[in-house]
Design a protein around this motif. Sequence first.
Motif, mmCIF file in Angstrom:
data_model
loop_
_atom_site.group_PDB
_atom_site.id
_atom_site.type_symbol
_atom_site.label_atom_id
_atom_site.label_comp_id
_atom_site.label_asym_id
_atom_site.label_seq_id
_atom_site.Cartn_x
_atom_site.Cartn_y
_atom_site.Cartn_z
ATOM 1 N N THR A 96 0.907 -1.154 -0.056
ATOM 2 C CA THR A 96 -0.233 -0.012 0.018
ATOM 3 C C THR A 96 0.764 1.342 -0.077
ATOM 4 O O THR A 96 0.694 2.070 -0.720
ATOM 5 N N LEU A 142 0.612 4.250 -2.556
ATOM 6 C CA LEU A 142 0.416 5.427 -2.279
ATOM 7 C C LEU A 142 1.330 6.560 -2.642
ATOM 8 O O LEU A 142 1.337 7.537 -3.112
ATOM 9 N N SER A 193 0.554 9.258 -5.418
ATOM 10 C CA SER A 193 0.740 10.743 -4.884
ATOM 11 C C SER A 193 1.566 11.634 -5.895
ATOM 12 O O SER A 193 1.324 12.883 -6.184
ATOM 13 N N ILE A 208 -3.707 4.673 -9.995
ATOM 14 C CA ILE A 208 -3.663 4.056 -8.700
ATOM 15 C C ILE A 208 -3.758 2.350 -9.290
ATOM 16 O O ILE A 208 -2.690 1.688 -8.587
ATOM 17 N N ILE A 210 -5.914 5.721 -0.473
ATOM 18 C CA ILE A 210 -5.170 6.182 -1.279
ATOM 19 C C ILE A 210 -5.916 7.391 -2.051
ATOM 20 O O ILE A 210 -5.440 8.277 -2.427
ATOM 21 N N ARG A 223 -6.255 10.528 -0.245
ATOM 22 C CA ARG A 223 -5.042 11.337 -0.115
ATOM 23 C C ARG A 223 -4.963 12.137 -1.402
ATOM 24 O O ARG A 223 -4.580 13.172 -1.555
ATOM 25 N N GLN A 224 -5.352 11.428 -2.523
ATOM 26 C CA GLN A 224 -5.196 12.128 -3.902
ATOM 27 C C GLN A 224 -6.027 13.167 -3.719
ATOM 28 O O GLN A 224 -5.820 14.434 -4.344
ATOM 29 N N ALA A 253 2.355 11.225 1.689
ATOM 30 C CA ALA A 253 1.987 9.961 1.434
ATOM 31 C C ALA A 253 3.011 9.193 2.326
ATOM 32 O O ALA A 253 2.618 8.159 2.982
ATOM 33 N N SER A 279 1.570 6.239 4.865
ATOM 34 C CA SER A 279 1.992 5.019 4.797
ATOM 35 C C SER A 279 2.860 4.397 5.855
ATOM 36 O O SER A 279 2.373 3.424 6.460
#
Lengths: 200, 203
Positions: free
Chosen positions: B47, B51, B55, B78, B113, B116-117, B133, B137
């Motif tokens: 992940t 991520l 990002s 993604i 994910i 956050r974008q 990110a 993470s």
Amino acid sequence: MNLSSRMIVVLTSVGVLSGALLSTVGLLTRERIEANRLKEIEEAIVSVVPGTTVNQKIYEEKDFTVYATRGEAGQITGYAIYTAGTGFQDKIVIMFGTDASLQKIFRLTILDQKETPGLGAKITDEEAFLQFWENKDCSQPLTLRKPPVSREELGASEINAITGATISSEAVLNTVNASLAKLRSLIQEGTINIEGNNGQ
Amino acid sequence: MASKSLRQEFFKGVWDENPIFRQLLGMCPTLAVTNAVINGLAMGLATAFVLIFSSIVVAAIKKLIPSQVRIASYIVVIATFVTMADRFLAAFFPPISKSLGPYVPLIVVNCIILGRQEAFSSKNSVGRAFIDALGMSTGFIIALLILSSIREILGSGTWLGHQVLGSWFEPWIIMILPPGAFLTLGILLGLIMVIDRKLQRSV
């Protein structure tokens, strides 16, 4: 550029770039992934038919593959059968080895399963389950012994059930019995001929 | 947002906005794969890879993407990184890939994910998006490690496959089954709340 053509251009280029990247990654890893799969099968064949050095795929269909195995001197050691049956949660993938006359099961191993941890998942456990499959008489259909008894007391074609996981134990048993019956009828029909594959 | 230092940007993902314990995002992999430490760690790293790279890419191309098609574009970005991670695991770590099963491809729909974008990378510079990110993470991996350690020790008596509890210990099988995930997560969420309240009072 107006909005809709901009959207088309952006989405197309994102898609094309991602596709190009992924096909590269796919190409780079494909061989290794295939090799991993073959290695796993190869190791399982050697473990279920003792004394095997070479094997040859002689029959294949969905969830049922038969390998003829040979020893160092080229003598036939038996069959390794790759099969799958429905377990309690999901498919149970099995590999087991028999002698060339299909009278005896040498060993059985579980390649993949998603049974309940601590209960059905014990089908992968040597102590609780797999040891009972060693050198079993399979000239008649195998039966389940419930409740389990010691290895000495167990009949020649009986397998101990796992306490609390009868469904998983039965699933393995039924899959093996069905595969044996299928293999026998394939041999009878002449579809599979272990000697005939000699020269190929 | 620009007033925040990079350090704060990183640590908010670890504590204040920890994706699992605070935002309660990405619950599917959290609950499903934390039955063993090795699975939790592999899921965390996979992940994190997705991520961080998503990002960076999203932050870099944010000005080119019309807002009407931004979600579609983010998902393609993604999904690309997820598929790469999936193939990589299958090629080099087949046992881990097998035990994670469908959960690696499912990272595509992990809300952390896409979240956050949408919330960060599409509004910030590449550098800030990277730090954000990285922090998220780290928070995610720490949370998965705590959960999976508790579940593996109580459920199998082992940690990362090594026996840590003696033979007297009867494993609590429920801990490696789905209910164990909910119990552990619930108790941890409560504990984090208590600790946080104590911390705020002392400040």
